[in-house]
Design a protein around this motif. Structure first.
Motif, PDB file in Angstrom:
ATOM      1  N   SER A 107       0.691  -1.149  -0.079  1.00  0.00           N
ATOM      2  CA  SER A 107      -0.077   0.027   0.250  1.00  0.00           C
ATOM      3  C   SER A 107       0.919   1.471  -0.004  1.00  0.00           C
ATOM      4  O   SER A 107       0.658   2.431  -0.637  1.00  0.00           O
ATOM      5  CB  SER A 107      -0.843  -0.020   1.128  1.00  0.00           C
ATOM      6  OG  SER A 107      -1.736  -1.031   1.336  1.00  0.00           O
TER       7      SER A 107
ATOM      8  N   LEU B  17       2.197   1.779  -3.467  1.00  0.00           N
ATOM      9  CA  LEU B  17       0.846   2.202  -4.218  1.00  0.00           C
ATOM     10  C   LEU B  17       0.826   3.659  -4.029  1.00  0.00           C
ATOM     11  O   LEU B  17       0.371   4.447  -4.868  1.00  0.00           O
ATOM     12  CB  LEU B  17      -0.209   1.284  -4.100  1.00  0.00           C
ATOM     13  CG  LEU B  17      -0.296   0.341  -4.571  1.00  0.00           C
ATOM     14  CD1 LEU B  17      -1.752  -0.666  -4.153  1.00  0.00           C
ATOM     15  CD2 LEU B  17      -0.285   0.273  -6.147  1.00  0.00           C
ATOM     16  N   GLU B  18       1.047   4.156  -2.888  1.00  0.00           N
ATOM     17  CA  GLU B  18       0.978   5.660  -2.537  1.00  0.00           C
ATOM     18  C   GLU B  18       2.221   6.459  -3.435  1.00  0.00           C
ATOM     19  O   GLU B  18       1.532   7.446  -3.988  1.00  0.00           O
ATOM     20  CB  GLU B  18       1.483   6.018  -1.098  1.00  0.00           C
ATOM     21  CG  GLU B  18       0.840   7.421  -0.788  1.00  0.00           C
ATOM     22  CD  GLU B  18       1.332   7.780   0.700  1.00  0.00           C
ATOM     23  OE1 GLU B  18       1.319   8.850   0.977  1.00  0.00           O
ATOM     24  OE2 GLU B  18       1.975   6.931   1.253  1.00  0.00           O
TER      25      GLU B  18
ATOM     26  N   SER C 201      -4.835   3.192  -8.201  1.00  0.00           N
ATOM     27  CA  SER C 201      -3.671   3.104  -7.169  1.00  0.00           C
ATOM     28  C   SER C 201      -4.228   3.708  -5.871  1.00  0.00           C
ATOM     29  O   SER C 201      -3.895   3.250  -4.908  1.00  0.00           O
ATOM     30  CB  SER C 201      -2.594   3.422  -7.666  1.00  0.00           C
ATOM     31  OG  SER C 201      -2.302   4.866  -7.950  1.00  0.00           O
TER      32      SER C 201
ATOM     33  N   SER D 175      -4.354   1.812  -2.609  1.00  0.00           N
ATOM     34  CA  SER D 175      -3.406   1.886  -1.319  1.00  0.00           C
ATOM     35  C   SER D 175      -4.466   2.315  -0.201  1.00  0.00           C
ATOM     36  O   SER D 175      -3.729   1.762   0.919  1.00  0.00           O
ATOM     37  CB  SER D 175      -2.738   3.149  -1.796  1.00  0.00           C
ATOM     38  OG  SER D 175      -1.793   3.711  -0.640  1.00  0.00           O
TER      39      SER D 175
ATOM     40  N   TRP E 172       3.461   3.596   6.381  1.00  0.00           N
ATOM     41  CA  TRP E 172       2.820   3.909   4.901  1.00  0.00           C
ATOM     42  C   TRP E 172       3.101   5.167   4.274  1.00  0.00           C
ATOM     43  O   TRP E 172       3.514   5.328   3.248  1.00  0.00           O
ATOM     44  CB  TRP E 172       1.007   3.789   5.279  1.00  0.00           C
ATOM     45  CG  TRP E 172       0.165   4.036   4.059  1.00  0.00           C
ATOM     46  CD1 TRP E 172       0.132   3.052   2.953  1.00  0.00           C
ATOM     47  CD2 TRP E 172      -0.532   5.157   3.628  1.00  0.00           C
ATOM     48  NE1 TRP E 172      -0.840   3.625   2.114  1.00  0.00           N
ATOM     49  CE2 TRP E 172      -1.058   4.778   2.569  1.00  0.00           C
ATOM     50  CE3 TRP E 172      -0.642   6.501   4.272  1.00  0.00           C
ATOM     51  CZ2 TRP E 172      -1.881   5.718   1.745  1.00  0.00           C
ATOM     52  CZ3 TRP E 172      -1.431   7.450   3.725  1.00  0.00           C
ATOM     53  CH2 TRP E 172      -2.151   7.154   2.397  1.00  0.00           C
TER      54      TRP E 172
END
Length: 104
Positions: free
Chosen positions: A9, A12-13, A38, A42, A62
């Protein structure tokens, strides 16, 4: 499993941040769609991971992964400035993320 989902995740950020920049204010379709997909994945992964990981630790990990990834992408692919001071700051973020993971 939650940690793996959290890491993916965070990556994906980086993807959605780069796609947001490439969308040129949502004026380009493909990067705009990549941004939306995305971003949803995320956020969904973050929500999943936070079921087992404390919010403070999970969110910082994250964001840290996303920040490091986005800054690195900018420096490598987009010509953002690279300096020793910027690298030291990024290493400090990495150290903080690792520290929070170890203290979990």
């Amino acid at each position: 499993m939650s940690w793996l989902v959290l890491i993916v995740s965070g990556v994906l950020e980086t993807v959605w941040a780069a796609a947001l920049s490439a969308s040129r204010g949502f004026s380009r379709l493909q990067p705009s769609l990549l941004f939306l997909v995305s971003l949803a994945l995320s956020m969904g992964g973050l929500a999943y991971a936070l079921r087992d990981i404390p919010i403070g630790t999970g969110y910082v990990v994250w964001v840290g992964i996303g920040a490091i990834g986005t800054a690195g992408y900018g420096m490598v692919a987009l010509g953002d400035p690279v300096s020793a001071a910027r690298i030291v700051c990024l290493v400090l973020i990495i150290a903080g993320v690792i520290g929070l993971k170890l203290l979990h």
